[in-house]
Write a protein that holds these residues in place. Sequence first.
Motif, PDB file in Angstrom:
ATOM      1  N   ARG A  13       0.978  -1.497  -0.147  1.00 20.63           N
ATOM      2  CA  ARG A  13       0.017   0.537  -0.591  1.00 20.63           C
ATOM      3  C   ARG A  13       0.561   0.941  -0.145  1.00 20.63           C
ATOM      4  N   THR A  14       0.700   2.247  -0.618  1.00 15.06           N
ATOM      5  CA  THR A  14       1.003   3.712  -0.810  1.00 15.06           C
ATOM      6  C   THR A  14       0.788   4.214   0.620  1.00 15.06           C
ATOM      7  N   LYS A  15       1.798   4.830   1.463  1.00 14.49           N
ATOM      8  CA  LYS A  15       1.768   5.467   2.567  1.00 14.49           C
ATOM      9  C   LYS A  15       1.701   6.991   2.726  1.00 14.49           C
ATOM     10  N   VAL A  16       0.591   7.678   3.153  1.00 16.90           N
ATOM     11  CA  VAL A  16       0.869   8.571   4.014  1.00 16.90           C
ATOM     12  C   VAL A  16       0.727   8.890   4.589  1.00 16.90           C
ATOM     13  N   ASP A  17       1.165   9.594   5.652  1.00 22.65           N
ATOM     14  CA  ASP A  17       1.526  10.454   6.882  1.00 22.65           C
ATOM     15  C   ASP A  17       0.153  11.915   6.867  1.00 22.65           C
ATOM     16  N   MET A  18      -0.687  11.828   7.315  1.00 29.44           N
ATOM     17  CA  MET A  18      -1.106  12.859   7.706  1.00 29.44           C
ATOM     18  C   MET A  18      -0.971  14.283   8.806  1.00 29.44           C
ATOM     19  N   SER A  19      -1.343  15.522   8.594  1.00 29.60           N
ATOM     20  CA  SER A  19      -0.246  16.721   8.647  1.00 29.60           C
ATOM     21  C   SER A  19      -1.230  17.262   9.275  1.00 29.60           C
ATOM     22  N   ARG A  20      -3.359  17.024   8.597  1.00 29.72           N
ATOM     23  CA  ARG A  20      -4.107  17.223   8.795  1.00 29.72           C
ATOM     24  C   ARG A  20      -5.165  16.644   7.802  1.00 29.72           C
ATOM     25  N   TYR A  21      -6.615  16.527   8.778  1.00 28.20           N
ATOM     26  CA  TYR A  21      -7.324  15.775   8.012  1.00 28.20           C
ATOM     27  C   TYR A  21      -7.665  16.337   6.686  1.00 28.20           C
ATOM     28  N   ILE A  22      -8.215  15.199   5.956  1.00 27.21           N
ATOM     29  CA  ILE A  22      -8.643  15.891   4.948  1.00 27.21           C
ATOM     30  C   ILE A  22     -10.282  16.240   4.561  1.00 27.21           C
ATOM     31  N   ALA A  23     -10.955  17.133   3.933  1.00 25.13           N
ATOM     32  CA  ALA A  23     -11.888  17.071   3.613  1.00 25.13           C
ATOM     33  C   ALA A  23     -12.762  17.766   2.148  1.00 25.13           C
ATOM     34  N   VAL A  24     -13.528  16.718   1.789  1.00 32.62           N
ATOM     35  CA  VAL A  24     -14.767  15.925   0.642  1.00 32.62           C
ATOM     36  C   VAL A  24     -15.829  18.164   0.348  1.00 32.62           C
ATOM     37  N   ASN A  25     -15.926  18.159  -1.058  1.00 34.35           N
ATOM     38  CA  ASN A  25     -16.814  19.501  -0.979  1.00 34.35           C
ATOM     39  C   ASN A  25     -16.878  18.853  -2.169  1.00 34.35           C
ATOM     40  N   ASN A  26     -18.313  18.603  -2.538  1.00 33.99           N
ATOM     41  CA  ASN A  26     -19.034  19.030  -3.466  1.00 33.99           C
ATOM     42  C   ASN A  26     -20.668  17.885  -4.168  1.00 33.99           C
ATOM     43  N   ALA A  27     -21.490  18.722  -4.773  1.00 32.26           N
ATOM     44  CA  ALA A  27     -22.845  18.402  -4.415  1.00 32.26           C
ATOM     45  C   ALA A  27     -23.147  16.817  -5.110  1.00 32.26           C
ATOM     46  N   ASP A  28     -22.114  16.304  -6.375  1.00 29.50           N
ATOM     47  CA  ASP A  28     -21.774  15.136  -6.729  1.00 29.50           C
ATOM     48  C   ASP A  28     -20.271  14.225  -6.396  1.00 29.50           C
ATOM     49  N   GLY A  29     -20.011  14.710  -5.839  1.00 28.89           N
ATOM     50  CA  GLY A  29     -18.491  14.226  -5.918  1.00 28.89           C
ATOM     51  C   GLY A  29     -17.889  13.137  -5.034  1.00 28.89           C
ATOM     52  N   GLN A  30     -17.407  12.290  -6.054  1.00 32.32           N
ATOM     53  CA  GLN A  30     -16.808  11.261  -5.280  1.00 32.32           C
ATOM     54  C   GLN A  30     -15.696  10.901  -5.259  1.00 32.32           C
ATOM     55  N   PHE A  31     -15.273  10.397  -3.914  1.00 34.86           N
ATOM     56  CA  PHE A  31     -13.647  10.260  -2.825  1.00 34.86           C
ATOM     57  C   PHE A  31     -13.524   8.569  -3.205  1.00 34.86           C
ATOM     58  N   VAL A  32     -12.401   8.605  -3.788  1.00 33.77           N
ATOM     59  CA  VAL A  32     -12.744   6.999  -4.101  1.00 33.77           C
ATOM     60  C   VAL A  32     -10.841   7.118  -3.437  1.00 33.77           C
ATOM     61  N   CYS A  33     -10.399   5.862  -2.640  1.00 35.03           N
ATOM     62  CA  CYS A  33      -9.054   5.470  -2.220  1.00 35.03           C
ATOM     63  C   CYS A  33      -8.635   4.283  -2.051  1.00 35.03           C
ATOM     64  N   TYR A  34      -7.925   3.587  -3.148  1.00 41.37           N
ATOM     65  CA  TYR A  34      -7.678   2.073  -3.005  1.00 41.37           C
ATOM     66  C   TYR A  34      -6.310   1.668  -2.710  1.00 41.37           C
ATOM     67  N   ASN A  35      -6.289   0.775  -2.293  1.00 43.99           N
ATOM     68  CA  ASN A  35      -4.346  -0.053  -1.435  1.00 43.99           C
ATOM     69  C   ASN A  35      -3.637   1.369  -1.564  1.00 43.99           C
ATOM     70  N   MET A  36      -4.303   2.028   0.183  1.00 50.40           N
ATOM     71  CA  MET A  36      -3.522   3.504   0.785  1.00 50.40           C
ATOM     72  C   MET A  36      -3.017   3.058   2.207  1.00 50.40           C
ATOM     73  N   GLU A  37      -3.008   3.542   2.709  1.00 48.88           N
ATOM     74  CA  GLU A  37      -2.427   3.131   4.113  1.00 48.88           C
ATOM     75  C   GLU A  37      -2.017   4.722   4.421  1.00 48.88           C
ATOM     76  N   PHE A  38      -3.308   4.994   5.705  1.00 49.12           N
ATOM     77  CA  PHE A  38      -3.065   6.816   6.211  1.00 49.12           C
ATOM     78  C   PHE A  38      -2.794   6.449   7.581  1.00 49.12           C
ATOM     79  N   THR A  39      -1.750   7.318   7.668  1.00 50.81           N
ATOM     80  CA  THR A  39      -1.554   7.335   9.383  1.00 50.81           C
ATOM     81  C   THR A  39      -1.703   8.961   9.673  1.00 50.81           C
ATOM     82  N   ASP A  40      -2.394   8.602  10.733  1.00 50.76           N
ATOM     83  CA  ASP A  40      -3.193  10.465  11.091  1.00 50.76           C
ATOM     84  C   ASP A  40      -1.327  10.474  12.686  1.00 50.76           C
ATOM     85  N   SER A  41      -0.279  11.888  11.932  1.00 52.61           N
ATOM     86  CA  SER A  41       0.569  11.980  12.355  1.00 52.61           C
ATOM     87  C   SER A  41       0.074  13.555  13.369  1.00 52.61           C
TER      88      SER A  41
END
Length: 293
Positions: A13-41
């Motif tokens: 999995r591709t690693k992501v260190d998060m230094s802040r939260y992720i916010a999504v914004n859109n009426a018909d928006g789509q947010f897809v994550c596949y094969n990822m590793e998120f760590t809240d740092s």
Amino acid sequence: NKIMLIGNDPSVRTKVDMSRYIAVNNADGQFVCYNMEFTDSRSSGSYMFTSNFDGGYESVVFDNCKFSLLAGSSLISVSSPKPGSTARYINNTTIVDSEISLPEYTRLVNGDVKNNPCRTVAFTATVSEGTSLLDGVTVNSVTIRNNSIYCNSGLVNGYQLFFTTSNAECTVRSLSIENNSIVNLLPRTDGLISTYTVSSLDMRNNIFWTESMEDVNYMIVRCYGAYPAGEICKDNLAFATDAGNDFVTFQGNNGWSGADDVIVTPESPFADMNYTDGIFTVKPEYASYGAQR
């Protein structure tokens, strides 16, 4: 507005260190994550993902991902800002084939709420003069399937898998909770799943496993409005090393016909428990239960 984050190496999995939260914004928006590793740092935080859009963000999908959360934080938490604004929620939420790791945390101290909630998916709303911004809202679907959701050391006391504000007359059209291994997560007193009305529920082949009940009754579902009628609820397995309290499907007699009781087993269904990777291997006789790995 479509955002896709896909790990490009199938073997890791591709690693992501998060230094802040992720916010999504859109009426018909789509947010897809596949094969990822998120760590809240971060040093502190209440959630990893949210929506800042007034109204229903269309779709969030987490597939084959791993999440390492902060103590007391939620994976997805969407709150409505203030009276007079529009309710915020995600219309379709899907979490499949993933691992969600939480540190030890206590929300309840001697039965009293002392700390922030710890949830996988939560839609909350400001309540003013007895009404909620989520009143009349219909969420299309929430699917949580084939995941390991676990405390990586000790217990989380006061956890919820799915939550909407209790006095908000919100309807979830379809709620599917299947083949999850939920380990060392003690629910809040209002249930592992707490919402107002569910139209269709499919809850089966989950494992609820805990080192200690800590004087908590393990209640799976609580609907403050209407429970589904005759929907699927079967083959859910529970184990605790000190099971002196009850594992129950719903509170009292306020459930629905056709909902089977939780099966309490006197022996652990797991042959191996790998807290580092979030892989809990079941014994052969329990092969159809829990997260399939």
